[in-house]
Design a protein around this motif. Sequence first.
Motif, short mmCIF file in Angstrom:
data_model
loop_
_atom_site.label_atom_id
_atom_site.label_comp_id
_atom_site.label_asym_id
_atom_site.label_seq_id
_atom_site.Cartn_x
_atom_site.Cartn_y
_atom_site.Cartn_z
N GLY A 269 45.73 -34.28 15.71
CA GLY A 269 45.82 -35.66 15.35
C GLY A 269 47.21 -36.24 15.07
O GLY A 269 48.04 -35.39 14.95
N TYR A 270 47.43 -37.47 15.10
CA TYR A 270 48.82 -38.11 14.90
C TYR A 270 49.68 -37.73 15.74
O TYR A 270 49.49 -36.95 16.77
N ARG A 271 51.16 -38.00 15.44
CA ARG A 271 52.18 -37.88 16.47
C ARG A 271 53.26 -37.29 15.68
O ARG A 271 53.55 -37.45 14.53
N GLY A 272 54.32 -36.44 16.27
CA GLY A 272 55.72 -36.21 15.70
C GLY A 272 55.33 -35.49 14.47
O GLY A 272 54.58 -34.72 14.09
N ALA A 273 56.29 -35.80 13.52
CA ALA A 273 56.16 -35.06 12.18
C ALA A 273 55.05 -35.23 11.48
O ALA A 273 54.46 -34.52 10.48
N LYS A 274 54.27 -35.97 11.74
CA LYS A 274 52.86 -36.44 11.12
C LYS A 274 51.60 -35.69 11.73
O LYS A 274 50.32 -35.71 11.31
N SER A 275 51.97 -34.86 12.64
CA SER A 275 50.75 -34.23 13.47
C SER A 275 50.04 -33.39 12.67
O SER A 275 50.68 -32.70 11.56
N LYS A 276 48.79 -33.10 12.87
CA LYS A 276 47.93 -32.63 11.99
C LYS A 276 46.61 -32.32 12.74
O LYS A 276 46.31 -32.82 13.61
N ILE A 277 45.90 -31.19 12.22
CA ILE A 277 44.41 -30.92 12.87
C ILE A 277 43.77 -31.80 12.25
O ILE A 277 43.57 -31.60 10.87
N VAL A 278 42.73 -32.45 12.97
CA VAL A 278 41.85 -33.37 12.30
C VAL A 278 40.53 -33.40 12.74
O VAL A 278 40.22 -32.84 14.07
N THR A 279 39.51 -33.58 11.86
CA THR A 279 38.02 -33.76 12.31
C THR A 279 37.86 -35.34 12.90
O THR A 279 39.07 -35.95 12.73
N GLY A 280 36.91 -35.73 13.24
CA GLY A 280 36.49 -37.03 13.73
C GLY A 280 37.03 -37.95 12.41
O GLY A 280 36.40 -37.66 11.14
N GLY A 281 37.77 -38.89 12.60
CA GLY A 281 38.07 -39.84 11.71
C GLY A 281 38.89 -39.09 10.65
O GLY A 281 39.19 -39.77 9.50
N ASP A 282 39.45 -38.06 10.78
CA ASP A 282 40.29 -37.15 9.82
C ASP A 282 39.63 -37.13 8.51
O ASP A 282 40.06 -37.21 7.59
N ALA A 283 38.24 -37.00 8.61
CA ALA A 283 37.60 -36.87 7.31
C ALA A 283 37.32 -35.46 6.65
O ALA A 283 37.82 -34.49 7.71
N TYR B 280 36.07 -31.71 6.11
CA TYR B 280 34.93 -31.08 6.90
C TYR B 280 33.55 -31.36 6.54
O TYR B 280 32.84 -31.59 7.33
N HIS B 281 33.28 -31.63 5.30
CA HIS B 281 31.86 -31.61 4.80
C HIS B 281 31.34 -33.20 4.91
O HIS B 281 30.23 -33.30 4.42
N GLN B 282 32.15 -34.12 5.31
CA GLN B 282 31.75 -35.31 5.21
C GLN B 282 31.05 -35.76 6.59
O GLN B 282 31.60 -35.99 7.64
N PHE B 283 29.73 -35.41 6.58
CA PHE B 283 28.88 -35.15 7.69
C PHE B 283 28.56 -36.27 8.66
O PHE B 283 28.55 -36.29 9.85
N SER B 284 28.88 -37.49 7.85
CA SER B 284 28.86 -38.95 8.68
C SER B 284 30.12 -38.95 9.63
O SER B 284 29.79 -39.73 10.79
N GLU B 285 31.24 -38.37 9.53
CA GLU B 285 32.22 -38.28 10.41
C GLU B 285 32.46 -37.04 11.09
O GLU B 285 32.79 -37.01 12.10
#
Length: 355
Positions: free
Chosen positions: A170-184, A186-191
């Motif tokens: 997820g994200y771009r450049g220096a802000k790149s990060k591994i994300v779940t749906g909605g960057d929630a 892990y345990h936020q099951f709605s997302e």
Amino acid sequence: MTKNTFLLNGKTVEFQPGQTILQAAADNAVTIPTLCHLKGSTPTGACRICLVEAAGSRTLVAACSTPVTPGMEVKTDTERVHAARKLNVELLLSHGKHDCLLCEVSGDCRLQDLAYAYQVSGDRFERDLSAYQKEDSNPFIIRDFNRCILCGRCVQACNEVAVNRAISQGYRGAKSKIVTGGDAPYHQFSESECVFCGQCVEVCPVGALTEKKARGMARTWQAEKIRTTCPYCGVGCQQWLHVKDDKIFKVTAVEDAQPNQGRLCVKGRFGYDFIYSEDRLKTPLIREKDGFREASWDEALDLVAARFREILAKHGPNAVAGVSCARSINEDSYQMQKLFRAVFKSNNIDHCART
Ligand code: SF4
Ligand code: SF4
Ligand code: SF4
Ligand code: FES
């Protein structure tokens, strides 16, 4: 039949059509270091640690994603190759916070091993110290993206090995990060679609993803690894129990073993605490007027046999029924149906996983 050959470090060697340089080199006892490569999934070529020289190519090529062709000339051990790999390790170390002293995987970290091999500390470049919040609000996995090198192995493992498709880049450049749906979290099951199989933790080559329950329990070299079969269901997944002072603090999958081939589910990976539960039954219990009393196995089995005989004699085979347990192995379930069909003459036998 003509054999497929190529030149590896000046020696003519064979390869199988479709193999990458990395695979063909491994078959010929030449080790090429990797970070992002995950066996059995599509190569991403993200880390550039496996760079090698290929004659005719202006730039170095990634061994994990470049196919071998007949007559190709490959060099894996030249000054140019090592200079490029060393630079890439320095760049990876300059991103984030690699404080090995406090890191859970120190001693079992591919980045640390490469830093040692190339004798680099990560001080050469100005560090990007923009800190990510450590996420440990779920019961199983700590995500510390300050140690993440964005190799993408967790994404490959989640999408292609466990096939849960819960995370992505997820994200771009220096802000790149591994994300779940909605960057929630892990345990936020709605997302999040995460089912806590822990496959991403299993493959993370650094300390960005770690098992929460193992935190501070043992350095990797202090653990004894004991191979066993998961007790949770009849699939029989192969596991390593990581044990210190006679206590299990972590469970991982055995790579390349059938039937799970390096995978585990949430129960097999994280559900081992029941072993130490105070409420765990350690002896058979016999119900009496005032509740239960402890009994020996002989006494309990004699009582069950006597009661079965009594019921069968009085009411016939249709008066008994059995449900075998999904945690039993296939052989035990087979014996159970044999007991009902051949001994009790009853077809009232089922298995709890079928319902
Ligand atoms: S991930 Fe590896 S290099 Fe980074 S702090 Fe942990 S042990 Fe050190
Ligand atoms: S725990 Fe399993 S489902 Fe969740 S992100 Fe990791 S690999 Fe995907
Ligand atoms: S969390 Fe681990 S496996 Fe995932 S991209 Fe970061 S370093 Fe790689
Ligand atoms: S292992 Fe080949 S690019 Fe990462």
